[in-house]
Design an enzyme around this catalytic site. Structure first.
Site, PDB file in Angstrom:
ATOM      1  N   SER A   1      45.913  71.062   5.219  1.00 54.96           N
ATOM      2  CA  SER A   1      45.063  69.997   4.669  1.00 54.96           C
ATOM      3  C   SER A   1      44.256  69.385   5.791  1.00 54.96           C
ATOM      4  O   SER A   1      44.692  69.359   6.949  1.00 54.96           O
ATOM      5  CB  SER A   1      45.934  68.915   4.014  1.00 54.96           C
TER       6      SER A   1
ATOM      7  N   TYR B   1      52.872  62.738   4.789  1.00 57.65           N
ATOM      8  CA  TYR B   1      52.184  63.918   4.243  1.00 57.65           C
ATOM      9  C   TYR B   1      51.341  64.576   5.326  1.00 57.65           C
ATOM     10  O   TYR B   1      51.405  65.790   5.536  1.00 57.65           O
ATOM     11  CB  TYR B   1      51.312  63.525   3.054  1.00 57.65           C
TER      12      TYR B   1
END
Length: 253
Positions: A148, A161
């Site tokens: 990501s 995250y």
């Protein structure tokens, strides 16, 4: 887009019941690859497999949990029994559970670590021998890890995250030193804002609202647009490794 030399490949895609994983499975199958779809939701997997088969593709639904050793081992056996050795692995399964670190959500931290980091490692462990054997035979072998943009760009309340995705990005970089000399390619893909089910996992109304606001302001990528990147990189000549790709909506600066 058409990428003819994906025909005849044998792929495993995790998190394939929805979002980017589903789109990758559909794309690879449309290009002639045999695709094993791994995810926890059997009903959703079956629906995607039926869609692929209806279009003339070859696909296998494998109900599996990447956080469970025995489940991953059983998945590998089923894939081998059905399709034989694998030459393309897409580590896509992931969860995004944002909250302030001060909230102390150990349950969320553990789930993200187990899925986003250790789950990736379990899949790599399961299929490394296949990838190395494929490359030794002179054929193309690919490991694709979906990370990501959060691996590089900090977003408030997404610290854990982002840390799990930074771990995936680093793992991909480091694995090239082990796999590259054995002719196995490692590609790390970092999508920006993408329209998937990840946003439905957010349990904070405030953070969910912020995410919706970002989509309204920026416009997200479609999962199929990220899947096209996966198909493109894995269809290059085997001596070409597109190692790191960041794919963002144009307005996401």
């Amino acid at each position: 887009m058409s990428y003819e030399n994906l025909s005849g490949r044998t792929a495993v895609v995790t998190g394939a019941a929805s979002g980017i994983g589903e789109a990758v499975a559909l794309q690879l199958a449309a290009q002639g690859a045999r695709v094993a779809l791994l995810a926890r939701r059997a009903d959703r997997l079956d629906a995607v497999v039926e869609k692929i088969r209806a279009d003339g593709g070859r696909a296998l639904a494998v109900t599996a949990d990447v956080t469970d050793d025995a489940s991953v081992a059983a998945a590998r056996e089923l894939v081998h029994e059905t399709f034989g050795a694998v030459d393309l692995v897409v580590n896509n399964a992931g969860v995004m559970l944002p909250n302030p670190v001060g909230a102390g959500r150990l349950d969320e931290w553990q789930r993200m670590l187990d899925t986003n980091v250790t789950g990736v490692l379990r899949i790599i462990r399961a299929f490394t021998a296949d990838l190395v054997a494929t490359a030794t035979e002179g054929r193309t072998a690919d490991l694709v890890n979906v990370s990501s943009i959060g691996a590089h760009v900090p977003f408030p309340d997404y610290a854990v995250y982002g840390a799990t995705k930074a771990a995936v990005t680093y793992l991909s970089q480091s694995l090239r030193t082990e796999f590259g000399p054995r002719d196995v390619r490692v590609t790390n893909i970092e999508p920006g804002l993408t329209d998937t089910e990840l946003k439905t996992h957010v349990d904070s109304a405030e953070l969910a609202g912020q995410l919706d606001g970002m989509f309204d302001a920026i416009g997200g990528l479609a999962a199929a647009e990220v899947a096209d990147v996966v198909a493109y990189v894995t269809s290059r000549p085997r001596h070409v490794n597109l190692r790191q790709i960041v794919v963002l909506p144009t307005r996401q600066a």
